[in-house]
Design an enzyme around this catalytic site. Structure first.
Site, PDB file in Angstrom:
ATOM      1  N   HIS A 116      -7.182  -5.050  10.372  1.00 18.10           N
ATOM      2  CA  HIS A 116      -6.989  -4.800   8.932  1.00 18.10           C
ATOM      3  C   HIS A 116      -5.667  -5.382   8.448  1.00 18.10           C
ATOM      4  CE1 HIS A 116      -4.989  -0.734  10.017  1.00 18.10           C
ATOM      5  NE2 HIS A 116      -4.103  -1.319   9.237  1.00 18.10           N
TER       6      HIS A 116
ATOM      7  N   GLU B  76      -9.591  -1.945   5.379  1.00 19.72           N
ATOM      8  CA  GLU B  76     -10.244  -1.645   6.655  1.00 19.72           C
ATOM      9  C   GLU B  76     -11.435  -2.572   6.866  1.00 19.72           C
ATOM     10  OE1 GLU B  76      -8.690   0.025   8.628  1.00 19.72           O
ATOM     11  OE2 GLU B  76      -8.128   2.038   7.996  1.00 19.72           O
TER      12      GLU B  76
ATOM     13  N   ASP C  39      -7.337  -3.178  14.530  1.00 16.66           N
ATOM     14  CA  ASP C  39      -8.734  -3.546  14.249  1.00 16.66           C
ATOM     15  C   ASP C  39      -8.833  -4.741  13.296  1.00 16.66           C
ATOM     16  OD1 ASP C  39      -7.792  -2.451  11.931  1.00 16.66           O
ATOM     17  OD2 ASP C  39      -9.300  -0.878  11.768  1.00 16.66           O
TER      18      ASP C  39
ATOM     19  N   ASP D 247       0.820  -1.221   0.000  1.00 18.61           N
ATOM     20  CA  ASP D 247       0.000   0.000   0.000  1.00 18.61           C
ATOM     21  C   ASP D 247       0.847   1.261   0.000  1.00 18.61           C
ATOM     22  OD1 ASP D 247       0.969  -0.430   2.580  1.00 18.61           O
ATOM     23  OD2 ASP D 247      -0.994  -0.891   3.425  1.00 18.61           O
TER      24      ASP D 247
HETATM   25  C1  GLP Z   1      -0.553   0.094   8.525  1.00 24.50           C
HETATM   26  C2  GLP Z   1      -0.163  -0.726   7.303  1.00 24.50           C
HETATM   27  C3  GLP Z   1      -0.382  -2.202   7.563  1.00 24.50           C
HETATM   28  C4  GLP Z   1       0.262  -2.603   8.874  1.00 24.50           C
HETATM   29  C5  GLP Z   1      -0.381  -1.825  10.003  1.00 24.50           C
HETATM   30  C6  GLP Z   1       0.171  -2.181  11.380  1.00 24.50           C
HETATM   31  O1  GLP Z   1      -1.910   0.299   8.621  1.00 24.50           O
HETATM   32  N1  GLP Z   1      -0.901  -0.339   6.149  1.00 24.50           N
HETATM   33  O2  GLP Z   1       0.195  -2.939   6.495  1.00 24.50           O
HETATM   34  O3  GLP Z   1       0.089  -3.987   9.093  1.00 24.50           O
HETATM   35  O4  GLP Z   1      -0.098  -0.448   9.743  1.00 24.50           O
HETATM   36  O5  GLP Z   1       1.370  -1.512  11.576  1.00 24.50           O
HETATM   37  P1  GLP Z   1       2.324  -1.659  12.801  1.00 24.50           P
HETATM   38  O6  GLP Z   1       3.242  -2.760  12.465  1.00 24.50           O
HETATM   39  O7  GLP Z   1       3.051  -0.342  12.856  1.00 24.50           O
HETATM   40  O8  GLP Z   1       1.495  -1.911  14.002  1.00 24.50           O
END
Ligand code: GLP
Length: 260
Positions: A138, A143, A136, A67
């Protein structure tokens, strides 16, 4: 689903880096799906360390990131392109033109999404997709409520996701309101998936993804449909799973069988 419970975040990072390295060693022209966020940073650091200490080359690897924030140019300090260059690509021998991250400031966002899907297809599909998980549930920026069949598209971010990710920006106002993200359908087409999660903040999402019902309300539960998923968590992220003892036993049995 293979569930590996590791003692801490460092062990999760080591496990993930080894999985990626083994994938590249067994197929030097692998197509890797990569993730951003705080969780994969340790895995990338460990992968760089491996790269410097064992014979392994990324010269023929292609990568696709999950993304990118809409509106952020590649050079923006908070863009995922910049994150990947700094945390991985500039430390290994991968040519930058073989690394793909959606273009968040493309003239046509819809055109960029279609082109991204086409590029994945034309390079033979993703062999190993690395995933984190949002608090959450995702995956990528799919989402809650995302179609389980969704493809790469623009998705509006929830307030929770913007709040969680505000730590990478100067203030929450600066966190973009939408992102280009691979869809759940796109992710499920990967040949194998490695999801990593650390910390108590992920415990509920992990438990629901593994032991809850399959539901668009919790995008990571879609992984229950995939035949080749490995989920690697630390103790804190494993704390909500009711069958944790069974998963530990399964790993012990797996290790025993490998010795035979
Ligand atoms: C973002 C990214 C996800 C990732 C999530 C959790 O939303 N788009 O790909 O899994 O963050 O990130 P973190 O590892 O910082 O908790």
């Amino acid at each position: 689903m293979r569930i590996v419970i590791q003692p801490d975040a460092a062990a999760v990072a080591t496990f993930a880096a080894m999985e990626i390295a083994n994938q590249v060693k067994s197929k030097p022209s692998s197509c890797l799906g990569l993730a951003t966020g705080g969780t994969p940073v340790g895995a990338y650091r460990e992968l760089i360390r491996l790269y410097k200490s064992i014979p392994i080359s990324f010269a023929n690897v292609n990568t696709f990131n999950l993304d990118e924030y809409v509106g952020l140019a590649a050079e923006h300090p908070c863009s995922y392109r910049r994150f990947m260059n700094e945390n991985l690509f500039q430390h290994i021998d991968i040519p930058l033109e073989q690394t793909f991250v959606p273009i968040g400031d493309a003239g046509s966002l819809h055109g960029e999404c279609l082109a991204y899907e086409e590029r994945i297809r034309s390079l033979g599909g993703i062999d190993l997709q690395l995933l984190g998980i949002g608090s959450d549930g995702h995956i990528a920026f799919n989402e809650p409520g995302s179609s389980l069949a969704s493809r790469t598209r623009v998705k509006t971010l929830t307030q929770l996701t913007r709040t969680d990710n505000a730590r990478f920006f100067d203030s929450i106002e600066q966190v973009p309101k939408s992102a280009i993200t691979m869809g759940i359908g796109t992710i499920l087409e990967s040949r194998s998936i490695l999801l990593i999660a650390c910390g108590a903040g992920k415990a509920d999402a992990i438990a629901a993804a593994v032991e809850g019902p399959l539901s668009a309300a919790l995008p990571a539960s879609s992984l229950q449909l995939h035949p080749c998923v490995t989920l690697v968590v630390d103790q804190a992220a494993a704390a909500g799973m009711k069958r944790a003892d069974y998963y530990r036993m399964s790993e012990a049995e797996r290790a025993r069988l490998e010795q035979l």
